[in-house]
Design a protein around this motif. Structure first.
Motif, PDB file in Angstrom:
ATOM      1  N   ARG A  17       0.810  -1.216   0.000  1.00 46.27           N
ATOM      2  CA  ARG A  17       0.000   0.000   0.000  1.00 46.27           C
ATOM      3  C   ARG A  17       0.849   1.273   0.000  1.00 46.27           C
ATOM      4  O   ARG A  17       0.335   2.357  -0.285  1.00 46.27           O
ATOM      5  CB  ARG A  17      -0.971  -0.033   1.174  1.00 46.27           C
ATOM      6  CG  ARG A  17      -2.085  -1.066   0.938  1.00 46.27           C
ATOM      7  CD  ARG A  17      -2.987  -1.195   2.129  1.00 46.27           C
ATOM      8  NE  ARG A  17      -3.757  -0.001   2.393  1.00 46.27           N
ATOM      9  CZ  ARG A  17      -4.959   0.272   1.861  1.00 46.27           C
ATOM     10  NH1 ARG A  17      -5.527  -0.583   1.019  1.00 46.27           N
ATOM     11  NH2 ARG A  17      -5.606   1.378   2.187  1.00 46.27           N
ATOM     12  N   ALA A  18       2.138   1.157   0.268  1.00 46.02           N
ATOM     13  CA  ALA A  18       3.017   2.307   0.073  1.00 46.02           C
ATOM     14  C   ALA A  18       3.093   2.654  -1.407  1.00 46.02           C
ATOM     15  O   ALA A  18       3.110   3.832  -1.780  1.00 46.02           O
ATOM     16  CB  ALA A  18       4.411   2.003   0.612  1.00 46.02           C
ATOM     17  N   ASP A  23       0.462   4.668   1.727  1.00 51.68           N
ATOM     18  CA  ASP A  23      -0.167   4.315   3.006  1.00 51.68           C
ATOM     19  C   ASP A  23       0.909   3.886   4.004  1.00 51.68           C
ATOM     20  O   ASP A  23       1.221   2.701   4.151  1.00 51.68           O
ATOM     21  CB  ASP A  23      -1.179   3.191   2.772  1.00 51.68           C
ATOM     22  CG  ASP A  23      -2.040   2.911   3.992  1.00 51.68           C
ATOM     23  OD1 ASP A  23      -1.825   3.534   5.041  1.00 51.68           O
ATOM     24  OD2 ASP A  23      -2.946   2.057   3.878  1.00 51.68           O
ATOM     25  N   GLY A  24       1.477   4.864   4.693  1.00 49.90           N
ATOM     26  CA  GLY A  24       2.515   4.568   5.663  1.00 49.90           C
ATOM     27  C   GLY A  24       3.139   5.838   6.191  1.00 49.90           C
ATOM     28  O   GLY A  24       2.672   6.950   5.915  1.00 49.90           O
ATOM     29  N   VAL A  83       7.513   2.621   7.482  1.00 52.11           N
ATOM     30  CA  VAL A  83       6.550   1.605   7.906  1.00 52.11           C
ATOM     31  C   VAL A  83       5.322   1.748   7.023  1.00 52.11           C
ATOM     32  O   VAL A  83       4.739   2.841   6.924  1.00 52.11           O
ATOM     33  CB  VAL A  83       6.165   1.785   9.384  1.00 52.11           C
ATOM     34  CG1 VAL A  83       5.036   0.826   9.759  1.00 52.11           C
ATOM     35  CG2 VAL A  83       7.374   1.556  10.295  1.00 52.11           C
ATOM     36  N   THR A  84       4.925   0.675   6.347  1.00 57.03           N
ATOM     37  CA  THR A  84       3.724   0.705   5.524  1.00 57.03           C
ATOM     38  C   THR A  84       2.682  -0.262   6.090  1.00 57.03           C
ATOM     39  O   THR A  84       2.996  -1.123   6.912  1.00 57.03           O
ATOM     40  CB  THR A  84       4.008   0.323   4.059  1.00 57.03           C
ATOM     41  OG1 THR A  84       3.910  -1.103   3.894  1.00 57.03           O
ATOM     42  CG2 THR A  84       5.400   0.773   3.627  1.00 57.03           C
ATOM     43  N   ARG A  85       1.470  -0.121   5.616  1.00 53.68           N
ATOM     44  CA  ARG A  85       0.409  -1.021   6.082  1.00 53.68           C
ATOM     45  C   ARG A  85       0.606  -2.435   5.536  1.00 53.68           C
ATOM     46  O   ARG A  85      -0.017  -3.386   6.020  1.00 53.68           O
ATOM     47  CB  ARG A  85      -0.966  -0.485   5.662  1.00 53.68           C
ATOM     48  CG  ARG A  85      -2.118  -1.071   6.471  1.00 53.68           C
ATOM     49  CD  ARG A  85      -3.465  -0.496   6.049  1.00 53.68           C
ATOM     50  NE  ARG A  85      -3.530   0.945   6.145  1.00 53.68           N
ATOM     51  CZ  ARG A  85      -3.854   1.618   7.248  1.00 53.68           C
ATOM     52  NH1 ARG A  85      -4.130   0.959   8.358  1.00 53.68           N
ATOM     53  NH2 ARG A  85      -3.891   2.939   7.246  1.00 53.68           N
ATOM     54  N   GLY A  86       1.455  -2.584   4.542  1.00 56.59           N
ATOM     55  CA  GLY A  86       1.699  -3.895   3.958  1.00 56.59           C
ATOM     56  C   GLY A  86       0.902  -4.105   2.684  1.00 56.59           C
ATOM     57  O   GLY A  86       0.360  -3.161   2.107  1.00 56.59           O
ATOM     58  N   SER A  87       0.808  -5.327   2.235  1.00 56.80           N
ATOM     59  CA  SER A  87       0.110  -5.655   0.993  1.00 56.80           C
ATOM     60  C   SER A  87      -1.334  -6.040   1.273  1.00 56.80           C
ATOM     61  O   SER A  87      -1.648  -6.663   2.290  1.00 56.80           O
ATOM     62  CB  SER A  87       0.811  -6.807   0.273  1.00 56.80           C
ATOM     63  OG  SER A  87       2.094  -6.412  -0.164  1.00 56.80           O
TER      64      SER A  87
END
Length: 266
Positions: A17-18, A23-24, A83-87
């Motif tokens: 989501r980056a 998103d991070g 730091v991102t929310r991930g996939s």
């Protein structure tokens, strides 16, 4: 060097989501003698950013160890942590994002900062105004398109940094630094509750001035015109850490009184 979730890597999923939404959050620190300066403050910044964005499940202990390891390997320079929310799946919903992504990178220290500390810097008013967004104000989220546009416009001038206002015409910050000015014994910095970044060095300077016998620190909402009568202006971030401003357009600032008072503690 690049580390992804603790492993050397330059690859990140296209579904992260980056990449998809910015998103991070992130932080950038100076590395000296193999140690990351202001490590607790940078970690706390990331935690505040993640909390504001409702990113859950970050392994903070692992991330801290990765930051310490990367700094030790770098020795001298710059360390950036994302730091991102991930996939997750397609669309804005974070449903399905089960594991945040930790990214740590290192690079060399900007050589021009040392020169700028000696000669001072000039600021130019940016034509790009920051949007007011109380939800995101103060944190270093990954949505930095305003800063990209500010930098693009800055590179068309001869100035060293940009002076940035918000959409109501109030002072906020610079492209990559916080702003302070002194008028007599009053030391002022813009309010960043509506837009801008509450930088680690900004917080440190406000703490230093809180109990200082000679200066009174204030957080203000003020137009650019207040700088016309300032005795001294300087900018700061965790890398600089402080730079004296010599000019904003035709306004000149020869004094470095407060700068010399603060720099030994920054």
């Amino acid at each position: 060097m690049y580390w992804l979730n603790g492993c050397p890597s330059t690859d990140i999923s296209l579904s992260d989501r980056a990449v998809q939404f910015g998103d991070g959050c992130f932080t950038t620190a100076r590395v000296l003698g193999g140690s990351m300066q202001w490590l607790p403050a940078h970690l706390a910044r990331l935690q505040r950013g993640a909390a504001a964005l409702m990113i859950q499940g970050v392994d903070w202990q692992a991330l801290e160890q990765e930051m310490v390891h990367a700094a030790a390997e770098q020795g001298q320079g710059v360390l950036k942590v994302i730091v991102t929310r991930g996939s997750g799946g397609r669309g804005y919903s974070p449903a399905g994002c089960l594991q945040p992504t930790r990214i740590v990178t290192t690079s060399s220290y900007p050589a021009h900062y040392s020169d700028w500390r000696e000669r001072g810097v000039t600021l130019a008013l940016s034509p790009v105004a920051l949007a007011q967004s109380p939800l995101l104000a103060g944190i270093k989220h990954l949505n930095r398109l305003e800063q990209v546009m500010i930098r693009l416009h800055l590179e068309q001038t001869t100035a060293d940094e940009a002076l940035v206002l918000d959409t109501s015409g109030m002072l906020v910050e610079c492209c990559a630094a916080n702003l302070f000015w002194r008028t007599g014994q009053r030391v002022m910095t813009p309010d960043v509750t509506l837009s801008g970044v509450d930088g680690i060095m900004r917080q440190h300077i406000l703490a230093l001035l809180a109990d200082h016998p000679d200066y009174q620190a204030e957080i203000v909402r003020a137009p650019m015109a207040v700088l016309a009568g300032a005795d001294e202006v300087f900018i700061c971030n965790a890398l600089m850490p402080l730079l004296p401003v010599t000019a904003i357009g035709e306004w000149r600032y020869p004094s470095r009184t407060l700068f010399h008072t603060l720099i030994p503690y920054c």
